[in-house]
Design a protein around this motif. Structure first.
Motif, PDB file in Angstrom:
ATOM      1  N   ARG A 157      17.152   8.415   1.236  1.00  0.00           N
ATOM      2  CA  ARG A 157      18.563   8.249   1.834  1.00  0.00           C
ATOM      3  C   ARG A 157      19.810   8.481   0.960  1.00  0.00           C
ATOM      4  NH1 ARG A 157      18.386   4.039   6.208  1.00  0.00           N
ATOM      5  NH2 ARG A 157      17.063   5.706   6.535  1.00  0.00           N
ATOM      6  N   LEU A 158      19.439   7.633  -0.235  1.00  0.00           N
ATOM      7  CA  LEU A 158      20.234   8.180  -1.829  1.00  0.00           C
ATOM      8  C   LEU A 158      20.692   9.008  -2.241  1.00  0.00           C
ATOM      9  CD1 LEU A 158      18.450   5.205  -4.080  1.00  0.00           C
ATOM     10  CD2 LEU A 158      21.149   5.048  -3.117  1.00  0.00           C
ATOM     11  N   ARG A 159      19.607  10.386  -1.660  1.00  0.00           N
ATOM     12  CA  ARG A 159      19.900  12.004  -2.182  1.00  0.00           C
ATOM     13  C   ARG A 159      19.736  12.177  -0.997  1.00  0.00           C
ATOM     14  NH1 ARG A 159      19.363  12.430  -7.653  1.00  0.00           N
ATOM     15  NH2 ARG A 159      18.611  11.573  -9.148  1.00  0.00           N
ATOM     16  N   GLY A 160      20.106  11.702   0.034  1.00  0.00           N
ATOM     17  CA  GLY A 160      20.799  12.807   1.165  1.00  0.00           C
ATOM     18  C   GLY A 160      19.766  13.477   1.795  1.00  0.00           C
ATOM     19  N   GLY A 161      18.591  13.298   1.826  1.00  0.00           N
ATOM     20  CA  GLY A 161      17.683  14.493   2.617  1.00  0.00           C
ATOM     21  C   GLY A 161      16.216  13.544   2.863  1.00  0.00           C
ATOM     22  N   THR A 162      15.387  14.245   3.435  1.00  0.00           N
ATOM     23  CA  THR A 162      14.600  13.854   3.514  1.00  0.00           C
ATOM     24  C   THR A 162      13.184  13.989   2.357  1.00  0.00           C
ATOM     25  OG1 THR A 162      12.699  15.595   4.143  1.00  0.00           O
ATOM     26  CG2 THR A 162      14.015  15.131   6.212  1.00  0.00           C
TER      27      THR A 162
END
Length: 449
Positions: A157-162
């Motif tokens: 979630r922090l990195r914006g991906g799975t």
């Protein structure tokens, strides 16, 4: 390497492991590999056969967490609910979850190892309210797949991906772990349950860990995982620029947080890593893994005479019950050093001692005990004269704007200051380390010789 191959062959035969794949990585020798048995498919068992590595996956997830910390996206003492919208247990910290001291129950809610049905991300988070806190946070070690699964989702979630996307972009690709995948490829071996009372080997089912994937999903080869183990033990050798993770951060991850047994202190957990004491000042760092039909053991070696740089081993087997798989990794690391130790590096004269620190060198006394200060490898160091040769010294670095005040950067009193006091001629006549007074002669605490 004949002796190592015999270790592998004996383990495969004695453990009745259908397929066993092994690799040994070290900086001073070519990669060594061995494969004994069958893949269980129409393909031969070779170095490219893929095995499920189970909880070894946690070490990669843990590195992703520390990457996020170093990038300023989180703090290890942040509560979980700062980064994930959870209905319960949000006050548990990242550090507690990483070190298995959160007290959170072992598995996601439900009988996942009975049904082999694991939750998707939304369900994992929604059902967290049904999960127990089986121990108070910080009370003791308690292993939790659920805890690492939550951390993997938080990083995603922090990195914006799975989690899978972040893992590939930030670890697998830069470290060239090309054979490590989330899903089983066509080269995947069959995992088995070997019958206890016959020679029957029954195939185990494959299943997807889904949202719990950050705890145990990955497939890999022994060659990839030996390289990964070498990175955990000696990151500067494989990532000298620290692009994946700073060497100092791996030092932090390897520091023992809690023993896994209250009376036998040979195994401990750091931040997502298992630390196994393999001898005096010798540590094997990594993780074991278990999934239906598979066991894996992946460890790097640090310390001890003869240990080369970037030393790591991976043992991957296609039996879910052969404990010898986990034992073999440690045996191979020790045997490799005994049979083929690292070359001894010749001593060479170093750079001159800076004038500012020349008068510091030699014996000093504090609390009645002698300490010896010396200059080696371009740094000021201190140690007790009776200390064993393999005990690391304290190492100091001057503050950028105050050359007479130095920070202890490693060893005894790490973090504390060393202050130098000089006479009118510039000679150091007194020092204070961690506020304790150091003098050339023994003195009582009131200063009387």
């Amino acid at each position: 390497m004949t002796s190592l191959l015999r270790h592998v062959q004996a383990a495969q035969a004695d453990g009745r492991i259908p397929g066993l794949q092994v690799a040994l990585h070290r900086a001073d020798r070519p990669l060594w590999t061995a494969a004994v048995g069958t893949s269980g498919t129409g393909r031969p068992l070779d170095d490219d056969t893929r095995f499920r590595i189970g909880s070894v996956t946690k070490t990669l997830t843990a590195v992703l967490v520390l990457q996020a910390r170093d990038d300023g996206l989180l703090d290890l003492d942040d509560p979980l609910d700062r980064h994930l919208d959870v209905p319960a247990h949000g006050e548990l910290t990242v550090r507690r979850l990483l070190s298995h001291t959160s007290g959170l129950q072992r598995e996601p809610w439900g009988d996942v190892w009975d049904t082999l049905v694991t939750p998707e991300t939304d369900a994992l988070l929604a059902e967290l309210a049904k999960a127990e806190r089986v121990l108070p946070a910080g009370r003791r070690f308690h292993y939790s797949n659920l805890g690492l699964a939550l951390l993997g989702q938080a990083v995603a979630r922090l990195r914006g991906g799975t989690w899978a996307e972040v893992l590939h972009d930030r670890l697998l690709r830069p470290l060239r772990l090309h054979a490590t995948t989330v899903d089983p490829p066509e080269q995947a071996a069959v995992g088995y349950l070997v019958d206890a009372y016959s020679d029957t080997a029954r195939p185990e089912p494959r299943f997807d860990m889904r949202a719990a994937g950050p705890a145990a999903q990955l497939w890999s080869t022994a060659s990839d995982m030996a390289r990964w183990a070498a990175f955990l033990a000696d990151p500067a050798a494989l990532d000298p620029a620290g692009r994946v993770l700073a060497a100092a951060t791996l030092d932090e991850m390897r520091w023992p947080v809690t023993p896994s047994d209250e009376t036998v202190w040979t195994r401990a957990f750091g931040l997502g890593l298992i630390l196994f004491q393999a001898g005096p000042r010798i540590v094997h760092v990594g993780h074991d893994g278990a999934m239906p039909g598979f066991l894996a053991s992946v460890y790097g070696r640090r310390g001890g005479p003869g240990t080369p740089g970037a030393m790591g081993v991976a043992v991957l087997g296609s039996s879910g019950t052969a404990d010898v798989t986990n034992e073999l990794s440690h045996a191979l690391l020790s045997a490799a050093v005994e049979s083929d130790p690292a070359d001894i590096v010749p001593w060479r004269p170093g750079t001159p001692v800076p004038d500012a620190y020349r008068s510091v060198l030699g014996p000093w006394f504090a609390e009645g005990f002698q300490h010896v200060f010396s200059w080696h490898g371009g740094t000021l160091q201190a140690r007790f004269p009776e200390s064993p040769a393999d005990r690391p010294p304290a190492v100091f670095a001057p503050l950028p704007d105050r050359p007479d005040v130095l920070r202890t950067v490693s060893g005894r009193e790490t973090g504390e200051l060393l202050r130098l006091t000089r006479d009118a001629h510039g000679t150091v006549v007194r020092m204070h380390w961690a506020t304790y007074r150091f003098t050339r002669a023994q003195e009582t605490f009131d200063g009387v010789s």
